[in-house]
Design an enzyme around this catalytic site. Structure first.
Site, PDB file in Angstrom:
ATOM      1  N   GLU A 162       1.007  -1.299  -0.092  1.00  0.00           N
ATOM      2  CA  GLU A 162      -0.262   0.180  -0.050  1.00  0.00           C
ATOM      3  C   GLU A 162       1.010   1.661   0.211  1.00  0.00           C
ATOM      4  O   GLU A 162       1.623   1.460   0.678  1.00  0.00           O
ATOM      5  CB  GLU A 162      -1.165  -0.104   1.254  1.00  0.00           C
ATOM      6  CG  GLU A 162      -1.806   1.779   1.011  1.00  0.00           C
ATOM      7  CD  GLU A 162      -2.737   1.154   0.224  1.00  0.00           C
ATOM      8  OE1 GLU A 162      -3.422   0.090  -0.450  1.00  0.00           O
ATOM      9  OE2 GLU A 162      -2.886   2.897  -0.662  1.00  0.00           O
ATOM     10  N   ALA A 165      -0.742   7.592   1.891  1.00  0.00           N
ATOM     11  CA  ALA A 165       0.290   8.641   3.044  1.00  0.00           C
ATOM     12  C   ALA A 165      -1.088   8.869   3.956  1.00  0.00           C
ATOM     13  O   ALA A 165      -2.164   9.264   3.316  1.00  0.00           O
ATOM     14  CB  ALA A 165       0.571   9.742   2.427  1.00  0.00           C
ATOM     15  N   LYS A 221       7.790  -1.704  -2.477  1.00  0.00           N
ATOM     16  CA  LYS A 221       7.517  -0.681  -1.410  1.00  0.00           C
ATOM     17  C   LYS A 221       8.601  -0.322   0.050  1.00  0.00           C
ATOM     18  O   LYS A 221       8.542   0.848   0.285  1.00  0.00           O
ATOM     19  CB  LYS A 221       6.520  -1.909  -0.301  1.00  0.00           C
ATOM     20  CG  LYS A 221       5.888  -1.285   0.718  1.00  0.00           C
ATOM     21  CD  LYS A 221       5.222  -0.248   0.558  1.00  0.00           C
ATOM     22  CE  LYS A 221       5.181   0.971   1.739  1.00  0.00           C
ATOM     23  NZ  LYS A 221       4.070   2.080   1.471  1.00  0.00           N
ATOM     24  N   CYS A 277       6.647   4.199   9.609  1.00  0.00           N
ATOM     25  CA  CYS A 277       6.733   3.775   8.325  1.00  0.00           C
ATOM     26  C   CYS A 277       8.025   4.077   7.908  1.00  0.00           C
ATOM     27  O   CYS A 277       8.665   2.872   7.494  1.00  0.00           O
ATOM     28  CB  CYS A 277       5.957   3.296   7.090  1.00  0.00           C
ATOM     29  SG  CYS A 277       4.312   2.694   7.959  1.00  0.00           S
TER      30      CYS A 277
HETATM   31  P1  NAD Z   1      -2.363  -0.159  13.138  1.00  0.00           P
HETATM   32  O1  NAD Z   1      -1.021  -0.903  13.688  1.00  0.00           O
HETATM   33  O2  NAD Z   1      -2.534   0.825  12.259  1.00  0.00           O
HETATM   34  O3  NAD Z   1      -3.326  -1.609  11.955  1.00  0.00           O
HETATM   35  C1  NAD Z   1      -2.868  -2.842  12.178  1.00  0.00           C
HETATM   36  C2  NAD Z   1      -4.100  -3.235  12.789  1.00  0.00           C
HETATM   37  O4  NAD Z   1      -3.263  -5.888  13.319  1.00  0.00           O
HETATM   38  C3  NAD Z   1      -4.127  -3.015  14.378  1.00  0.00           C
HETATM   39  O5  NAD Z   1      -5.482  -2.963  14.725  1.00  0.00           O
HETATM   40  C4  NAD Z   1      -3.694  -5.097  15.329  1.00  0.00           C
HETATM   41  O6  NAD Z   1      -5.041  -5.028  15.910  1.00  0.00           O
HETATM   42  C5  NAD Z   1      -4.516  -5.919  14.407  1.00  0.00           C
HETATM   43  N1  NAD Z   1      -3.483  -7.703  14.395  1.00  0.00           N
HETATM   44  C6  NAD Z   1      -2.301  -7.617  14.484  1.00  0.00           C
HETATM   45  N2  NAD Z   1      -1.677  -8.415  14.063  1.00  0.00           N
HETATM   46  C7  NAD Z   1      -3.655  -9.605  14.646  1.00  0.00           C
HETATM   47  C8  NAD Z   1      -3.745 -10.485  13.998  1.00  0.00           C
HETATM   48  N3  NAD Z   1      -2.728 -11.573  14.575  1.00  0.00           N
HETATM   49  N4  NAD Z   1      -5.072 -10.988  13.995  1.00  0.00           N
HETATM   50  C9  NAD Z   1      -6.198  -9.944  13.757  1.00  0.00           C
HETATM   51  N5  NAD Z   1      -5.598  -8.725  13.859  1.00  0.00           N
HETATM   52  C10 NAD Z   1      -4.428  -7.866  14.728  1.00  0.00           C
HETATM   53  O7  NAD Z   1      -1.239  -0.531  11.295  1.00  0.00           O
HETATM   54  P2  NAD Z   1      -1.482   0.450  10.089  1.00  0.00           P
HETATM   55  O8  NAD Z   1      -0.944   1.275   9.993  1.00  0.00           O
HETATM   56  O9  NAD Z   1      -2.282   0.174   9.575  1.00  0.00           O
HETATM   57  O10 NAD Z   1      -0.246  -0.797   8.923  1.00  0.00           O
HETATM   58  C11 NAD Z   1      -0.172  -2.451   8.734  1.00  0.00           C
HETATM   59  C12 NAD Z   1       0.686  -2.615   7.629  1.00  0.00           C
HETATM   60  O11 NAD Z   1       0.580  -1.676   6.687  1.00  0.00           O
HETATM   61  C13 NAD Z   1       1.918  -1.777   8.188  1.00  0.00           C
HETATM   62  O12 NAD Z   1       3.288  -2.673   7.704  1.00  0.00           O
HETATM   63  C14 NAD Z   1       2.724  -0.583   7.372  1.00  0.00           C
HETATM   64  O13 NAD Z   1       4.600  -0.750   7.306  1.00  0.00           O
HETATM   65  C15 NAD Z   1       2.064  -0.691   6.221  1.00  0.00           C
HETATM   66  N6  NAD Z   1       1.367   0.490   5.664  1.00  0.00           N
HETATM   67  C16 NAD Z   1       0.833   1.797   6.463  1.00  0.00           C
HETATM   68  C17 NAD Z   1       0.453   2.659   5.876  1.00  0.00           C
HETATM   69  C18 NAD Z   1       0.219   3.843   6.815  1.00  0.00           C
HETATM   70  O14 NAD Z   1       0.379   5.150   6.271  1.00  0.00           O
HETATM   71  N7  NAD Z   1       0.093   3.964   7.853  1.00  0.00           N
HETATM   72  C19 NAD Z   1       0.769   3.336   4.065  1.00  0.00           C
HETATM   73  C20 NAD Z   1       1.317   1.479   4.106  1.00  0.00           C
HETATM   74  C21 NAD Z   1       1.444   0.895   4.728  1.00  0.00           C
HETATM   75  C1  UGA Z   2       4.807   7.082   3.826  1.00  0.00           C
HETATM   76  C2  UGA Z   2       4.529   7.001   2.499  1.00  0.00           C
HETATM   77  O1  UGA Z   2       4.246   8.887   1.982  1.00  0.00           O
HETATM   78  C3  UGA Z   2       3.410   6.513   1.704  1.00  0.00           C
HETATM   79  O2  UGA Z   2       3.403   6.770   0.429  1.00  0.00           O
HETATM   80  C4  UGA Z   2       3.662   5.214   2.490  1.00  0.00           C
HETATM   81  O3  UGA Z   2       2.547   4.319   2.119  1.00  0.00           O
HETATM   82  C5  UGA Z   2       3.255   5.547   4.382  1.00  0.00           C
HETATM   83  O4  UGA Z   2       4.510   6.495   4.478  1.00  0.00           O
HETATM   84  C6  UGA Z   2       3.660   4.071   4.597  1.00  0.00           C
HETATM   85  O5  UGA Z   2       4.432   2.972   4.306  1.00  0.00           O
HETATM   86  O6  UGA Z   2       3.383   3.970   5.828  1.00  0.00           O
HETATM   87  P1  UGA Z   2       3.024   8.875   5.356  1.00  0.00           P
HETATM   88  O7  UGA Z   2       4.251   7.983   6.188  1.00  0.00           O
HETATM   89  O8  UGA Z   2       1.220   8.470   5.952  1.00  0.00           O
HETATM   90  O9  UGA Z   2       3.769   7.808   4.079  1.00  0.00           O
HETATM   91  O10 UGA Z   2       2.609  10.607   5.358  1.00  0.00           O
HETATM   92  P2  UGA Z   2       3.870  11.852   4.500  1.00  0.00           P
HETATM   93  O11 UGA Z   2       3.593  12.722   3.284  1.00  0.00           O
HETATM   94  O12 UGA Z   2       5.652  10.462   3.197  1.00  0.00           O
HETATM   95  O13 UGA Z   2       4.762  11.878   5.768  1.00  0.00           O
HETATM   96  C7  UGA Z   2       6.091  10.992   6.362  1.00  0.00           C
HETATM   97  C8  UGA Z   2       6.413  12.533   6.952  1.00  0.00           C
HETATM   98  O14 UGA Z   2       7.870  12.810   6.362  1.00  0.00           O
HETATM   99  C9  UGA Z   2       5.461  13.655   7.751  1.00  0.00           C
HETATM  100  O15 UGA Z   2       5.955  13.562   9.265  1.00  0.00           O
HETATM  101  C10 UGA Z   2       6.028  14.716   6.231  1.00  0.00           C
HETATM  102  O16 UGA Z   2       5.953  15.996   7.643  1.00  0.00           O
HETATM  103  C11 UGA Z   2       7.500  14.607   6.817  1.00  0.00           C
HETATM  104  N1  UGA Z   2       7.573  15.115   5.989  1.00  0.00           N
HETATM  105  C12 UGA Z   2       6.524  15.060   3.969  1.00  0.00           C
HETATM  106  C13 UGA Z   2       8.631  15.871   5.060  1.00  0.00           C
HETATM  107  O17 UGA Z   2      10.026  16.809   6.199  1.00  0.00           O
HETATM  108  N2  UGA Z   2       8.770  17.033   4.485  1.00  0.00           N
HETATM  109  C14 UGA Z   2       7.974  16.719   2.705  1.00  0.00           C
HETATM  110  O18 UGA Z   2       8.680  17.252   2.058  1.00  0.00           O
HETATM  111  C15 UGA Z   2       7.011  15.563   3.161  1.00  0.00           C
END
Ligand code: NAD
Ligand code: UGA
Length: 461
Positions: A162, A165, A221, A277
């Protein structure tokens, strides 16, 4: 294979919004989002849409539209694993805190637990989609676990990382730059790729759906995040150089970004990137490189984190030194706790580290954020330092209430409301001399100088 029932394990920042959009765009598919955290599921099911566990502009509207029709949130994990033709694993993959790779490697225990559960519950063949961000070749491990089932079942594994952001998740999901689907180059693998592709093609143009092998998808990713973070550390390192030379980082950033080969995104200087992340994914990349004996590669990527920590520290030092030099009251108003605007997520927010640094110097902090709740702020502080001095911390609901108590204000998050404050009115009330430390460079320098504030912006002259 035509998909009728989807189960997504993990109702977090990715699982919730992603499945809401998949359900909205595919009304013929039943989408079940399950989680072991019953409080979270209750919040997803709340009638008060302000109480959804994830705040994202536009999310509550979509949830309102599809929840109860073809989108359901539940704690009945086994039931929906059983029903589903396709299962997304969207659980957290934090940095390991113990064992081999401690402090660097991604902890795959939650992903592996899902795979084990699927293997034990399933009664028919399924497609398993790795949505979580994982180290390259994790799908091999998942395959091993799934294929250890004794029921002769066939599981196809796909990697579909995924890229959303936070703060712009709904738009990112609606109009993704690309969707990556990695799978095996076998008849079964190709069919599985087609099944997932068909779900996305309900709203994503075919040319934006990129299919690859499993390892390329996984590595793309991790490295996409590393590239994004690298740009922030690059511009942040230059902000310090600007302060020493009289150049202005905003002008330099604009000039660099106008080169179409470089582009202007992710060149905004800040007090340091946060979020759940960037740091964990880079640590993971460093770990993988080091494990493969690629020391120089590991050192190269690790430098991004070194600069990020340095940026947070030097921002704190500016505040601390100023208090000392000007002999000010040791108290700072911190504006913003989330790691960026338009989210209630504070994971790895620079605010936590700056606050901790200030507390270590016995400087009191009053904290205001429009979306992060008091409980979360306390938790963030105690997770970093369990014995932090609570008497020095106040979490406030109205930053203006005691504004006359402060000499120093630090802007930590770029919330629009901070940009739009009536700074002239603030100046009239705040204790003099009045200092602003703008960790996001959001304020209009001419205006702030004209009002009379002493201003420190990163790399701004
Ligand atoms: P999160 O912590 O918000 O959500 C994860 C959920 O999974 C939690 O609610 C937890 O209770 C649940 N969980 C864990 N183990 C479980 C199990 N065995 N059975 C049922 N539920 C379970 O995490 P997130 O931010 O959604 O991130 C999830 C993944 O996606 C991570 O690998 C992260 O790196 C990736 N990712 C996150 C973002 C982001 O913006 N947060 C963007 C892209 C990718
Ligand atoms: C980031 C990536 O942008 C997503 O593509 C990815 O899916 C996600 O991580 C993930 O894997 O979790 P996110 O962390 O939600 O998304 O937000 P960003 O907009 O990337 O910002 C990350 C941090 O960088 C924030 O603290 C933001 O303020 C900072 N940032 C961003 C800067 O300091 N300068 C910039 O120019 C841009």
């Amino acid at each position: 294979m035509k998909i009728e029932n989807i189960c997504c394990i993990g109702a977090g920042y990715v699982g919730g919004p992603t499945m809401s959009i998949i359900a909205q765009k595919n009304p013929h598919i039943m989408v079940y989002v399950v989680d072991m955290n019953s409080n979270k599921i209750d919040s997803w099911n709340s009638d008060d849409f302000d109480k959804l566990p994830v705040f994202e502009p536009g999310l509550s509207k979509v949830v309102k539209e599809v929840r109860g029709k073809n989108l359901f949130f539940s704690t009945q994990i086994d039931k929906y694993i059983d029903i589903a033709d396709m299962i997304f694993i969207s659980v957290n993959t934090p940095t390991k805190t113990s064992g081999e790779g401690k402090g660097y490697a991604a902890d795959l225990k939650y992903v592996e637990a899902c795979a084990k559960r699927i293997a034990s519950i399933s009664k028919d063949d399924k497609i398993i989609v790795e949505k979580s961000t994982v180290p390259v070749r994790t799908s091999e491990k998942i395959k091993e676990i799934l294929n250890s089932n004794t029921k002769n079942l066939r599981f196809e594994i796909l990697s579909n990382p995924e890229f959303l952001a936070e703060g712009t998740a709904m738009r990112d999901l609606e109009i993704p730059d690309r969707v990556i689907i990695g799978g095996d180059n076998t008849v079964g693998g190709k069919k599985a790729i087609d099944s997932l592709s068909n779900i996305y093609s309900s709203w994503v143009p075919k040319q934006n759906i990129l299919t690859t092998n499993l390892w390329s998808s996984e590595l793309s990713k991790l490295t996409a995040n590393a590239f994004l973070a690298q740009r922030i550390s690059s511009i942040n390192s230059l902000s310090e150089l600007c302060e020493e030379t009289g150049a202005d980082i905003e002008e330099v950033s604009k000039a660099i970004g106008m080169d179409t080969r470089i582009g202007n995104s992710f060149l905004k200087t800040s007090v340091g990137f946060g979020g759940s992340c960037f740091q964990k994914d880079i640590l993971n990349l460093v770990y993988i490189s080091r494990s493969l004996g690629l020391q120089r590669v590991a050192d190269y990527w690790e430098q991004i984190l070194i600069i990020n920590n340095h940026q947070r520290d030097r921002f704190t030092n500016k505040i601390v030194e100023n208090i000392k030099i000007q002999n000010l009251a040791p108290k700072v108003l911190l504006l913003g706790w989330s790691f960026k605007k338009n989210t209630n997520d504070s994971r790895e927010s620079a605010s936590i580290y700056v606050a901790n640094n200030l507390l270590n110097k016995n400087i009191g902090i009053d904290i205001y954020d429009p979306k992060v709740r008091q409980k979360q702020i306390n938790l963030d502080l105690s997770n970093l330092n369990s014995s932090y001095n609570k008497s020095l911390v106040n979490i406030i609901n109205d930053p203006f209430l005691n504004i006359s108590n402060y000499n120093s204000i630090a802007i930590m998050t770029e919330w629009d409301e901070f940009k739009n404050f009536d700074w002239e009115a603030v100046y009239k009330k705040i204790k003099k001399p009045a200092f602003i430390f703008d960790g996001r460079n959001i304020l209009n320098l001419d205006l702030i100088n004209k009002i009379g504030f002493n201003y420190f912006g990163l790399g701004r002259n």
